[in-house]
Write a protein that holds these residues in place. Sequence first.
Motif, PDB file in Angstrom:
ATOM      1  N   THR A  40       1.013  -0.946  -0.298  1.00  0.00           N
ATOM      2  CA  THR A  40       0.109  -0.198   0.521  1.00  0.00           C
ATOM      3  C   THR A  40       0.551   1.244   0.224  1.00  0.00           C
ATOM      4  N   GLY A  41       0.346   2.205  -0.666  1.00  0.00           N
ATOM      5  CA  GLY A  41       1.456   2.872  -0.904  1.00  0.00           C
ATOM      6  C   GLY A  41       2.352   3.497  -1.584  1.00  0.00           C
ATOM      7  N   LYS A  82       6.436   4.926   4.507  1.00  0.00           N
ATOM      8  CA  LYS A  82       5.571   3.635   3.254  1.00  0.00           C
ATOM      9  C   LYS A  82       6.513   3.307   2.194  1.00  0.00           C
TER      10      LYS A  82
END
Length: 237
Positions: A40-41, A82
Motif C-alpha cells: 500500500t502506498g 511507506k
Amino acid sequence: MKNIISKIILFSIVYLGFYSISHSQVLPVEDFEKKYSESTGAQLIDVRTSGEYGGGHLPKAQNIDYRSADFQEKINTLDKSKPVFVYCLSGGRSAAAAEAFKKNGFTQVYDLQGGYLKWTTKLKPIEGSKAVSNNKAITDAELDALLAQHSVVILDFFAPWCGPCVKMMPAVEKLTEEYKGKVLIIKVDADANRAIMTKYHIDEIPTFLIFKDGTQKMRAIGYQEESALKKLFTQYL
C-alpha cells in the motif's frame, strides 16, 4: 552459564535487529513485482539518469538520479512511512541508493536484483520507450518455410530496448555476414512477435533457438560473448 546464554541471545537479537534496519532487501524480478503490487502506498524510484529514464522505465516510476547533486534532498520529500522500491540499470546504483534510503530513515526498502535490464529481459511491462515503426511480425507459415529451406537456422529473439540484445548486435551482425549461406539468422522482435514468443515459450530475452533440418536442437538464454555466439553459429554445420 544461564547469564552467558541470555547475553548471547540478547546480543543476537540486537544484532539481527540492527542488520534488518541498516540493510535493504534485494528481490529478484518476480518477487519485486509481487511485493510492489501488494504494498500500500508503494513508492517506485528509478535512480538512473533522466536520459536512461526517458528511454523507458517501469510503469509509474519516479526518476531521482542517484548521482545528481540534489539526490538526498529529493528522497527526503518522500514518505518515510511507506515502502520504497528502487532500481537502476543493472543493480549497482540501486544498491547504493537503497543504503542511502535506509540511512535517511526509510525502513521498508526493496532493491530490484539485476535492475531494468533483468526486468526487461523477463518481458515485464515498461512505459516511455519509443515505438519502433519497422517492427515486422513473422507468421507461422513464413517461419515454417524458412526452417524447411535452410539446414541451420537460428532465431534471435531481441528487442531494441533490451540492453544485452543491443550490446550483442555488432557481434551477431558480424557473424551473420561471416556465415552467410551456411547459417540463416532470423531476428525476431519481441514486441512484434508475441505469438511466436508464446509458441516457443520465450519468457526472457535475449534468447537464441538453434534449428537443424527443421528440428530445434538448442536454446541459449542471456548475453553471449562473441566466442559463445560463434559456437552457436557453427556447432551444427
